[in-house]
Design a protein around this motif. Structure first.
Motif, PDB file in Angstrom:
ATOM      1  N   ARG A 188       0.937  -1.258  -0.005  1.00 42.64           N
ATOM      2  CA  ARG A 188      -0.070   0.003   0.127  1.00 42.64           C
ATOM      3  C   ARG A 188       0.960   1.279  -0.046  1.00 42.64           C
ATOM      4  N   LYS A 189       2.037   1.124  -0.580  1.00 40.13           N
ATOM      5  CA  LYS A 189       2.999   2.300  -0.764  1.00 40.13           C
ATOM      6  C   LYS A 189       3.067   3.112   0.610  1.00 40.13           C
ATOM      7  N   PHE A 190       3.107   2.408   1.650  1.00 41.05           N
ATOM      8  CA  PHE A 190       3.401   3.003   2.757  1.00 41.05           C
ATOM      9  C   PHE A 190       2.630   4.126   3.487  1.00 41.05           C
ATOM     10  N   GLN A 191       1.337   3.731   2.746  1.00 47.33           N
ATOM     11  CA  GLN A 191       0.348   4.809   3.662  1.00 47.33           C
ATOM     12  C   GLN A 191      -0.398   3.728   4.745  1.00 47.33           C
ATOM     13  N   HIS A 192      -0.006   4.363   5.829  1.00 46.91           N
ATOM     14  CA  HIS A 192      -0.208   3.737   6.880  1.00 46.91           C
ATOM     15  C   HIS A 192      -1.655   2.903   7.127  1.00 46.91           C
ATOM     16  N   PHE A 193      -2.731   3.883   7.054  1.00 48.36           N
ATOM     17  CA  PHE A 193      -3.956   3.337   7.548  1.00 48.36           C
ATOM     18  C   PHE A 193      -4.389   2.270   6.306  1.00 48.36           C
ATOM     19  N   GLU A 194      -4.038   2.645   5.095  1.00 46.83           N
ATOM     20  CA  GLU A 194      -4.333   1.714   3.973  1.00 46.83           C
ATOM     21  C   GLU A 194      -3.659   0.252   4.439  1.00 46.83           C
ATOM     22  N   ALA A 195      -2.327   0.297   4.787  1.00 48.85           N
ATOM     23  CA  ALA A 195      -1.688  -0.741   4.986  1.00 48.85           C
ATOM     24  C   ALA A 195      -2.321  -1.573   6.388  1.00 48.85           C
ATOM     25  N   PHE A 196      -2.726  -0.910   7.103  1.00 53.45           N
ATOM     26  CA  PHE A 196      -3.319  -1.507   8.320  1.00 53.45           C
ATOM     27  C   PHE A 196      -4.757  -2.067   7.866  1.00 53.45           C
ATOM     28  N   ARG A 197      -5.442  -1.535   6.947  1.00 56.69           N
ATOM     29  CA  ARG A 197      -6.836  -1.842   6.573  1.00 56.69           C
ATOM     30  C   ARG A 197      -6.549  -3.307   5.691  1.00 56.69           C
ATOM     31  N   LEU A 198      -5.493  -3.130   5.062  1.00 57.94           N
ATOM     32  CA  LEU A 198      -5.279  -4.617   4.350  1.00 57.94           C
ATOM     33  C   LEU A 198      -4.683  -5.543   5.294  1.00 57.94           C
ATOM     34  N   LEU A 199      -4.206  -5.429   6.332  1.00 64.26           N
ATOM     35  CA  LEU A 199      -3.535  -6.327   7.134  1.00 64.26           C
ATOM     36  C   LEU A 199      -4.959  -6.860   8.074  1.00 64.26           C
ATOM     37  N   ALA A 200      -5.680  -5.874   8.418  1.00 70.07           N
ATOM     38  CA  ALA A 200      -7.031  -6.207   9.152  1.00 70.07           C
ATOM     39  C   ALA A 200      -7.763  -7.304   8.202  1.00 70.07           C
ATOM     40  N   GLN A 201      -8.023  -6.903   6.955  1.00 70.91           N
ATOM     41  CA  GLN A 201      -8.858  -7.564   5.893  1.00 70.91           C
ATOM     42  C   GLN A 201      -8.092  -9.012   5.888  1.00 70.91           C
ATOM     43  N   TYR A 202      -6.818  -9.136   5.695  1.00 67.70           N
ATOM     44  CA  TYR A 202      -6.196 -10.426   5.566  1.00 67.70           C
ATOM     45  C   TYR A 202      -6.451 -11.349   6.655  1.00 67.70           C
ATOM     46  N   PHE A 203      -6.689 -10.911   7.862  1.00 72.34           N
ATOM     47  CA  PHE A 203      -6.920 -11.897   8.927  1.00 72.34           C
ATOM     48  C   PHE A 203      -8.338 -12.044   9.129  1.00 72.34           C
ATOM     49  N   GLU A 204      -9.170 -10.985   8.994  1.00 73.70           N
ATOM     50  CA  GLU A 204     -10.523 -10.958   8.741  1.00 73.70           C
ATOM     51  C   GLU A 204     -11.124 -12.122   7.767  1.00 73.70           C
ATOM     52  N   TYR A 205     -10.393 -12.043   6.371  1.00 69.61           N
ATOM     53  CA  TYR A 205     -10.951 -13.302   5.433  1.00 69.61           C
ATOM     54  C   TYR A 205     -10.519 -14.515   5.922  1.00 69.61           C
ATOM     55  N   ARG A 206      -9.624 -14.854   6.664  1.00 69.16           N
ATOM     56  CA  ARG A 206      -9.311 -16.012   7.129  1.00 69.16           C
ATOM     57  C   ARG A 206     -10.122 -16.386   8.286  1.00 69.16           C
ATOM     58  N   GLN A 207     -10.789 -15.578   9.149  1.00 70.64           N
ATOM     59  CA  GLN A 207     -11.755 -15.593  10.299  1.00 70.64           C
ATOM     60  C   GLN A 207     -13.031 -15.956   9.551  1.00 70.64           C
ATOM     61  N   GLN A 208     -13.429 -15.350   8.540  1.00 73.94           N
ATOM     62  CA  GLN A 208     -14.689 -15.648   7.981  1.00 73.94           C
ATOM     63  C   GLN A 208     -14.757 -17.086   6.877  1.00 73.94           C
ATOM     64  N   ASN A 209     -13.520 -17.331   6.615  1.00 76.29           N
ATOM     65  CA  ASN A 209     -13.501 -18.563   5.942  1.00 76.29           C
ATOM     66  C   ASN A 209     -12.762 -19.488   6.391  1.00 76.29           C
ATOM     67  N   LEU A 210     -13.177 -19.980   7.744  1.00 81.53           N
ATOM     68  CA  LEU A 210     -12.082 -20.892   8.308  1.00 81.53           C
ATOM     69  C   LEU A 210     -11.788 -22.181   7.531  1.00 81.53           C
ATOM     70  N   ASP A 211     -12.844 -22.812   6.972  1.00 82.02           N
ATOM     71  CA  ASP A 211     -13.156 -23.835   6.351  1.00 82.02           C
ATOM     72  C   ASP A 211     -11.879 -23.813   5.120  1.00 82.02           C
ATOM     73  N   MET A 212     -11.554 -22.840   4.669  1.00 79.22           N
ATOM     74  CA  MET A 212     -10.411 -22.737   3.490  1.00 79.22           C
ATOM     75  C   MET A 212      -9.155 -23.022   4.167  1.00 79.22           C
ATOM     76  N   PHE A 213      -8.850 -22.614   5.107  1.00 81.57           N
ATOM     77  CA  PHE A 213      -7.459 -22.631   5.882  1.00 81.57           C
ATOM     78  C   PHE A 213      -7.308 -23.697   7.073  1.00 81.57           C
ATOM     79  N   LYS A 214      -8.142 -24.636   7.098  1.00 85.21           N
ATOM     80  CA  LYS A 214      -8.198 -25.710   8.080  1.00 85.21           C
ATOM     81  C   LYS A 214      -6.920 -26.710   7.949  1.00 85.21           C
ATOM     82  N   SER A 215      -6.808 -26.762   6.444  1.00 87.85           N
ATOM     83  CA  SER A 215      -5.784 -27.815   5.943  1.00 87.85           C
ATOM     84  C   SER A 215      -4.927 -27.105   4.952  1.00 87.85           C
ATOM     85  N   PHE A 216      -4.410 -25.789   5.415  1.00 87.48           N
ATOM     86  CA  PHE A 216      -3.826 -24.998   4.488  1.00 87.48           C
ATOM     87  C   PHE A 216      -2.375 -25.225   4.463  1.00 87.48           C
TER      88      PHE A 216
END
Length: 304
Positions: free
Chosen positions: A61-89
């Motif tokens: 995110r080109k060192f835009q702090h908030f955008e980088a954090f939002r991407l970080l949050a979405q990264y883990f949120e996606y994994r929380q919302q799709n637990l079955d995808m990552f059970k045997s990852f």
């Protein structure tokens, strides 16, 4: 240069400075500012917040702090919302392994002239009887996780070529609104990779029509980086030199070996012929296999 930049060549260091606003003098401060935002999302389990991990989100995110954090949050949120995808990852998961061995994804040996890793997908290779589209998405995400460990690729990014030759309408009918939404969220919105171009070649009319439907739901930056070449490989060669492409793309190299990347990930387990359990990942796939009508597509994607 800090130890966090130790894996970068002098050319890539300069590129990171000019294009991504990366400054070695403020690098640790930049990382800490993103880390300090974690407390604002107690609903998300941030399983990694070390310096090297956060840095890849800043670069994405080109060192835009908030955008980088939002991407970080979405990264883990996606994994929380799709637990079955990552059970045997892992690469040895039956569905992921079969997808990898069929070239989902493939990776060319040579980087392009911008230093980007070239990923390739031969869509018709999908064997519906052995693994699902979800398995293909999991294999792609797992591969990106491995590749993004390379700091050069964090800066330079990736290019994707999808060859739709011989991809049938029956196969295309599985590209449902829910499946496409899952892929868009996982790749566009929730992963710290920089995609410099997504190239469609030999796409049939129904893939072109499908893209027309989902196009409004892609980010403007993503839309600008998607190229529909059809059978015109010359237009592809104007963007990616044929000297580094296999013959399937009109390149000067031998045909691509589908197992190349799979052997890298699987190592000695590549030749283990134990069959994929057909039921190992069918449940999530059934949940997302609905009809392919444009009306259904638009309705489902809008609700994303």
């Amino acid at each position: 240069m800090t130890h966090l930049q130790a894996g970068l060549s002098p050319e890539t260091l300069e590129k990171a400075r000019l294009e991504l606003n990366e400054n070695p003098d403020t690098l640790h401060q930049d990382i800490q500012e993103v880390r300090d935002m974690v407390i604002t999302r107690p609903d998300i389990g941030f399983l990694r917040t070390d310096d090297a991990f956060i840095l890849r989100f800043l670069r994405a995110r080109k060192f835009q702090h908030f955008e980088a954090f939002r991407l970080l949050a979405q990264y883990f949120e996606y994994r929380q919302q799709n637990l079955d995808m990552f059970k045997s990852f892992k690469a040895t998961d039956p569905g992921i392994k079969q997808a990898l061995k069929d070239g989902f994804p493939g990776g060319l040996a040579n980087l392009d002239h911008y230093g980007r890793k070239i990923l390739v997908l031969f869509a018709a290779n999908w064997d519906q009887s052995r693994y699902t589209l979800v398995d293909i998405l999991r294999a792609i995400l797992l591969s990106l996780e491995a590749m993004i460990e390379d700091p050069e690729l964090q800066v330079n990014g990736f290019v994707l070529i999808i060859d739709w030759s011989n991809f049938t309408f029956k196969q295309a009918s599985k590209l449902t609104p829910s499946m496409l939404r899952l892929a868009i969220e996982g790749l566009q919105d929730s992963f710290p990779a920089r995609f410099g171009g997504i190239h469609f070649v030999n796409q049939p009319w129904y893939i072109h029509a499908l893209y027309t439907v989902i196009r409004p739901f892609l980010k403007e930056k993503t839309r600008k980086r998607i190229f529909l070449h059809g059978n015109n490989l010359n237009s592809l060669h104007q963007l990616i030199h044929p000297e580094i492409l296999p013959s399937e793309f009109g390149g000067m190299l031998p045909p691509y070996d589908m197992g190349t990347w799979a052997r890298t990930l699987l190592d000695h387990e590549y030749d283990d012929d134990s069959e994929c359990n057909a039921d190992s990942y069918n449940t999530p796939a059934k949940d997302i296999e609905k009809d392919l009508s444009p009306k259904s597509m638009k309705s489902s994607l809008r609700s994303a």
